[in-house]
Design an enzyme around this catalytic site. Structure first.
Site, PDB file in Angstrom:
ATOM      1  N   GLY A   1       0.731  -1.288  -0.042  1.00  0.00           N
ATOM      2  CA  GLY A   1      -0.079  -0.086   0.043  1.00  0.00           C
ATOM      3  C   GLY A   1       0.986   1.265  -0.051  1.00  0.00           C
ATOM      4  O   GLY A   1       0.537   2.261   0.538  1.00  0.00           O
TER       5      GLY A   1
ATOM      6  N   GLY B   1      -0.786   4.774  -1.019  1.00  0.00           N
ATOM      7  CA  GLY B   1      -1.888   5.364  -0.094  1.00  0.00           C
ATOM      8  C   GLY B   1      -1.333   6.619   0.796  1.00  0.00           C
ATOM      9  O   GLY B   1      -0.229   7.223   0.729  1.00  0.00           O
ATOM     10  N   GLN B   2      -2.240   7.130   1.377  1.00  0.00           N
ATOM     11  CA  GLN B   2      -2.081   8.346   2.437  1.00  0.00           C
ATOM     12  C   GLN B   2      -0.636   8.200   3.227  1.00  0.00           C
ATOM     13  O   GLN B   2       0.316   8.883   3.212  1.00  0.00           O
ATOM     14  CB  GLN B   2      -3.154   8.572   3.230  1.00  0.00           C
ATOM     15  CG  GLN B   2      -2.915   9.902   3.926  1.00  0.00           C
ATOM     16  CD  GLN B   2      -3.943  10.208   5.109  1.00  0.00           C
ATOM     17  OE1 GLN B   2      -4.470   9.390   5.552  1.00  0.00           O
ATOM     18  NE2 GLN B   2      -4.097  11.546   5.368  1.00  0.00           N
TER      19      GLN B   2
ATOM     20  N   ASP C   1      -1.115  -7.702  -5.444  1.00  0.00           N
ATOM     21  CA  ASP C   1      -2.380  -7.766  -4.877  1.00  0.00           C
ATOM     22  C   ASP C   1      -2.264  -8.593  -3.740  1.00  0.00           C
ATOM     23  O   ASP C   1      -2.030  -9.672  -3.700  1.00  0.00           O
ATOM     24  CB  ASP C   1      -3.527  -8.467  -6.160  1.00  0.00           C
ATOM     25  CG  ASP C   1      -4.732  -8.672  -5.492  1.00  0.00           C
ATOM     26  OD1 ASP C   1      -5.068  -8.418  -4.326  1.00  0.00           O
ATOM     27  OD2 ASP C   1      -5.691  -9.275  -6.329  1.00  0.00           O
TER      28      ASP C   1
ATOM     29  N   TYR D   1     -15.495  -1.314   8.673  1.00  0.00           N
ATOM     30  CA  TYR D   1     -13.745  -0.933   8.624  1.00  0.00           C
ATOM     31  C   TYR D   1     -13.470  -1.265  10.065  1.00  0.00           C
ATOM     32  O   TYR D   1     -12.484  -1.709  10.046  1.00  0.00           O
ATOM     33  CB  TYR D   1     -13.527   0.525   8.167  1.00  0.00           C
ATOM     34  CG  TYR D   1     -12.049   1.242   8.328  1.00  0.00           C
ATOM     35  CD1 TYR D   1     -11.145   0.680   7.786  1.00  0.00           C
ATOM     36  CD2 TYR D   1     -12.049   2.079   9.513  1.00  0.00           C
ATOM     37  CE1 TYR D   1      -9.963   1.164   7.994  1.00  0.00           C
ATOM     38  CE2 TYR D   1     -10.998   2.672   9.704  1.00  0.00           C
ATOM     39  CZ  TYR D   1      -9.705   2.363   8.912  1.00  0.00           C
ATOM     40  OH  TYR D   1      -8.572   2.988   9.337  1.00  0.00           O
TER      41      TYR D   1
ATOM     42  N   LYS E   1     -10.675  -3.990  11.685  1.00  0.00           N
ATOM     43  CA  LYS E   1      -9.486  -3.307  12.597  1.00  0.00           C
ATOM     44  C   LYS E   1      -9.489  -4.280  13.870  1.00  0.00           C
ATOM     45  O   LYS E   1      -8.709  -4.773  14.238  1.00  0.00           O
ATOM     46  CB  LYS E   1      -9.644  -1.941  12.845  1.00  0.00           C
ATOM     47  CG  LYS E   1      -9.248  -1.193  11.496  1.00  0.00           C
ATOM     48  CD  LYS E   1      -7.795  -1.391  10.880  1.00  0.00           C
ATOM     49  CE  LYS E   1      -7.381  -0.847   9.647  1.00  0.00           C
ATOM     50  NZ  LYS E   1      -6.345  -0.985   9.345  1.00  0.00           N
TER      51      LYS E   1
ATOM     52  N   ILE F   1      -5.417  11.187  10.384  1.00  0.00           N
ATOM     53  CA  ILE F   1      -4.259  11.663  10.044  1.00  0.00           C
ATOM     54  C   ILE F   1      -4.196  12.851   9.050  1.00  0.00           C
ATOM     55  O   ILE F   1      -4.957  12.543   7.998  1.00  0.00           O
ATOM     56  CB  ILE F   1      -3.272  10.390   9.262  1.00  0.00           C
ATOM     57  CG1 ILE F   1      -3.401   9.008  10.167  1.00  0.00           C
ATOM     58  CG2 ILE F   1      -1.839  10.696   9.011  1.00  0.00           C
ATOM     59  CD1 ILE F   1      -2.605   9.144  11.764  1.00  0.00           C
TER      60      ILE F   1
END
Ligand code: AKB
Length: 320
Positions: free
Chosen positions: A12, A15-16, A56, A146, A150, A176
């Site tokens: 990832g 991503g951010q 992936d 989500y 988690k 964040i």
């Protein structure tokens, strides 16, 4: 090989969090020792500064192949579907978030000698957890899929750590705020979008009420928490679920007021949508004493310093 001998895979990396952690890890451990993997979102020029792989993470064999080809000993698994997007397709969120985590843990267990970082979130909390100064061991009854992934992921990490002795470490991130890459579909996205709109249009329509208070953190503190927990001596890690970490809490209106000090004429209106219910189910502030005690967690940025830094960085970026 870096002096520390680390060979890292970031899952990832576009991503951010991934886009900034990858660069920080390359600065620390050498660019050739950090493999940036991406899936749907293409790579930036900056990330091409070191090894890159298309991956992936829902395919376990592909993870195993990269671990073996690059002799990886450390994985930062940051790929996930966030809270708001997850509510639009809960089945996809469960599948992507859980199967990728399971694959990373399983591939790491099988390879042996591995260390894994995987971020959890304030989204693990919901009904029954105190919303002020939410303690480390508050009950986990998430309101979103989500959050369910988690909370389940924390249990899975704890299981792999205790059952298979896998060195997996985790923190519960608040919202964040970052300048490099936009967050992709979370409830706390307003705290990033507001900066872009303030600079570009001097107007922002905020999707949560002005009195919405959530815990937040600036990206340099977010990368610091990840690197610090991963560098901590194993004897200092006493929690194999995820540690609460935070930097500050503020309302949407307080954030807007701080930005207005630097951008004259900036106007905000508030039009809450479905994300308001999610925000209302999350902690307003977190108790992160355990992380501070065990491995020395301490943030560097507060609201004033974040706003100054974000505006300077985004002005440069948007001009370019
Ligand atoms: C989200 O809003 O979904 C994320 C998070 C708090 O985990 N930023």
């Amino acid at each position: 090989m870096s002096e520390s001998g680390k060979r890292i895979l970031v899952i990832g990396a576009t991503g951010q969090i991934g886009s900034e952690i990858t660069l920080e890890l390359r600065r620390r451990y050498g660019k050739d020792n950090v493999v940036a993997s991406w899936h749907k979102k293409g790579l930036s020029e900056q990330l091409e500064s070191g090894p890159v792989e298309h991956l992936d993470a829902t395919d376990c064999q592909s993870i195993k192949k990269i671990l073996s080809e690059y002799s990886i000993d450390t994985v930062y698994h940051l790929a996930a579907i966030l809270s708001a997007v997850g509510e639009k397709n809960p089945q996809l969120a469960w599948n992507v978030n859980m199967s990728s985590l399971y694959n990373v843990l399983e591939a790491s267990r099988e390879k042996g000698g591995m260390k894994v970082f995987w971020p959890s979130s304030i989204a693990v909390f919901g009904r029954g957890a105190p919303r002020f100064n939410t303690p480390q061991d508050a009950v986990l009854i998430p309101s979103t899929i989500y959050g369910v992934t988690k909370a389940s992921g924390e249990l899975l990490c704890n299981y792999y750590a205790t059952r298979f002795n896998l060195d997996v470490r985790s923190v519960r991130y608040p919202g964040i705020i970052s300048s490099e890459t936009m967050p992709g579909g979370g409830t706390t996205d307003y705290a990033v979008e507001i900066f872009y709109e303030a600079i570009k249009n001097k107007r922002y329509s905020c999707f949560v009420r002005k009195d919405t208070v959530l815990p937040m953190m600036y990206m340099p503190d977010c990368t610091k928490a990840a690197v610090q927990i991963m560098e901590a001596d194993p004897s200092d890690i006493h929690c194999r679920m995820a540690y609460n970490v935070t930097a500050m809490s503020f309302s949407a209106e307080e954030l807007a007021a701080e930005i207005k000090k630097h951008i004259k004429g900036f106007e905000v209106d508030y039009e809450p949508d479905f994300r308001q219910m999610i925000a209302d189910s999350w902690p307003m502030s977190l108790d992160d004493d355990l992380a501070r005690e065990h491995w020395g967690w301490k943030p560097d940025f507060n609201l004033t310093t974040i706003v100054v830094d974000m505006i300077a960085k985004l002005k440069r970026k948007l001009r370019a």
